[in-house]
Design an enzyme around this catalytic site. Structure first.
Site, short mmCIF file in Angstrom:
data_model
loop_
_atom_site.label_atom_id
_atom_site.label_comp_id
_atom_site.label_asym_id
_atom_site.label_seq_id
_atom_site.Cartn_x
_atom_site.Cartn_y
_atom_site.Cartn_z
CG ASP A 165 -2.13 -0.82 1.12
OD1 ASP A 165 -2.46 -1.18 -0.02
OD2 ASP A 165 -2.74 -1.13 2.15
N GLY A 199 -0.25 -0.43 5.71
CA GLY A 199 0.04 0.54 6.74
C GLY A 199 -0.74 0.22 8.02
CE LYS A 204 2.22 4.02 -9.64
NZ LYS A 204 3.62 4.40 -9.95
#
Length: 411
Positions: free
Chosen positions: A201, A254, A223
């Site tokens: 991420d 995260g 992406k």
């Protein structure tokens, strides 16, 4: 007789084999747990013992004879640890060990011993044992420091040894923490270092990606070509496809995978596909970021609870699952994640339901990173503060009396 050559390193298999420990003091207290873990049949001979050693005897982990050493105590022993406070008894026991060819460690005189205890540590099925090469001038602190450095490197992934046996392919959902690469867990860092593929991420600790070996394929989750899939479906499919190719995959996220990280959706998709999944918790930004900015989410006499809320949808949005009216009545701390662009409407809703407009608010942007900054406001002024200070995501918002506290009074 002092050794003239370096010690020969060897691993003793003591399971079920008689091991005698003389002395029940601090040395025995440090050494006994490893002997117990090795499955040794331990006889402790000592008139007294520390409370910890006594507890081991009470638990049946060793047999304790409450007396001093007597000749013949080392009969049939495979290994002996001599650690009494009586030099004469130590010398006599050492001589008996020599006669009966029992490997013997002496805490009072290493040169008179036939064996030395290395500085040991463990990491994921590997035992690290460090010995100095000379009998004279041995430095236990240096051997311990070397041991600690090697074990730390194995645990955090900075010292990587390739696996030559087949690894079980699968996916690890790793919480990377709030942003500072030093705040990832030891297990998370090790799994990251061992990965074949990392799907990351943008909020994960990006600096860690630079440390990966060149062969590791790093995929930016933002992406991944989505095609006809929703974004999360595409990520799930990428995890499954790489794992089915026999690769070790890390999904680096995260914070914590299960705190607004959609980790459960990924775990469920992997379970349905029959892919082994390991969840590695991470330090949640909801607690760590305020802490890094000097804000305790709880404090004695100020806040006895804290509530973590997602602010990615506004209070008046029909998709919202948050009872904002109930939150306005709470006296504790409110921590809002993903709410920077909605904070104006959130503040209006809280005040409309009775939260005082002068309630302190702190916004911590890019928490725990070099770009961290804190903006202070109140519920009445927070919307304007976000605009005037150009606060941008990611930012953690803390609402409550704790946001007005300082670690120390001004000088």
């Amino acid at each position: 007789m002092a050794a003239e050559h370096p010690a020969y390193p060897v691993g003793l298999r003591l399971t079920g084999r008689r091991t005698v420990v003389l002395g029940g003091g601090q040395v025995a207290q440090r050494r006994l747990p490893a002997l117990i873990a090795a499955g040794a049949d331990i006889t402790l001979i000592s008139p007294s013992a520390t409370p910890s050693v006594e507890a081991m005897a009470d638990a049946g982990e060793l047999t304790w004879h409450r007396r001093t050493y007597a000749d013949g105590d080392l009969a049939e022993a495979w290994y002996a640890l001599i650690a009494t406070s009586d030099p004469t008894a130590n010398a006599a026991a050492s001589a008996e060990a020599e006669r009966h060819r029992v490997w013997c460690v002496r805490s009072d005189d290493a040169d008179a011993a036939t064996a030395w205890t290395p500085a040991t540590g463990h990491s994921e099925g590997v035992t690290v044992a460090v010995l100095t090469t000379e009998a004279k001038g041995r430095d236990p602190r240096r051997t311990a420091a070397i041991r600690d450095a090697v074990v730390a490197g194995l645990r955090d992934g900075t010292l990587v040894a390739p696996h030559h046996r087949t690894r079980t392919p699968g996916v690890a959902l790793v919480g990377g923490g709030p942003g500072d690469p030093d705040l990832i867990t030891v297990r998370g860092r090790r799994l990251l270092a061992e990965a074949d593929v990392v799907i990351a991420d943008r909020l994960g600790p990006r600096d860690l990606l630079n440390e990966l070996p060149p062969h590791v394929e790093v995929i930016d989750a933002a992406k991944i070509p989505y095609g006809r899939f929703m974004a999360q479906e595409a990520i799930n499919n990428a995890l499954i496809e790489h794992a089915k190719q026999g690769k070790s995959v890390v999904r680096l996220k995260g914070g914590d995978p299960f705190v607004f990280g959609r980790g459960m959706e990924e775990a469920q998709a992997l379970a349905e596909a029959g892919i082994p999944c390991t969840v590695v918790p991470g330090i949640s930004s909801s607690i760590s970021v305020p802490g890094a900015a000097g804000i305790p989410v709880t404090h004695r006499g100020v806040a006895h609870e804290f509530t973590v809320v997602s602010g990615h949808v506004a209070p008046d949005d029909e998709r919202s699952l948050v009872d904002w009216a109930a939150l306005a009545r709470l006296r504790g701390t409110l921590v809002i994640l993903m709410g920077v662009d909605k904070i104006g409407r959130i503040a209006e809703t809280l005040t409309a339901h009775g939260k005082p407009g002068d309630t302190p608010v702190a916004l911590v942007q890019e928490g725990t990173t070099a770009a961290q900054r804190r903006v202070d406001a109140t519920l009445a002024t927070v919307a304007e503060a976000v605009r005037s200070h150009e606060v941008r995501p990611p930012a953690v918002i803390v609402i409550g009396e704790v946001a007005g506290m300082n670690p120390a009074p001004p000088a």
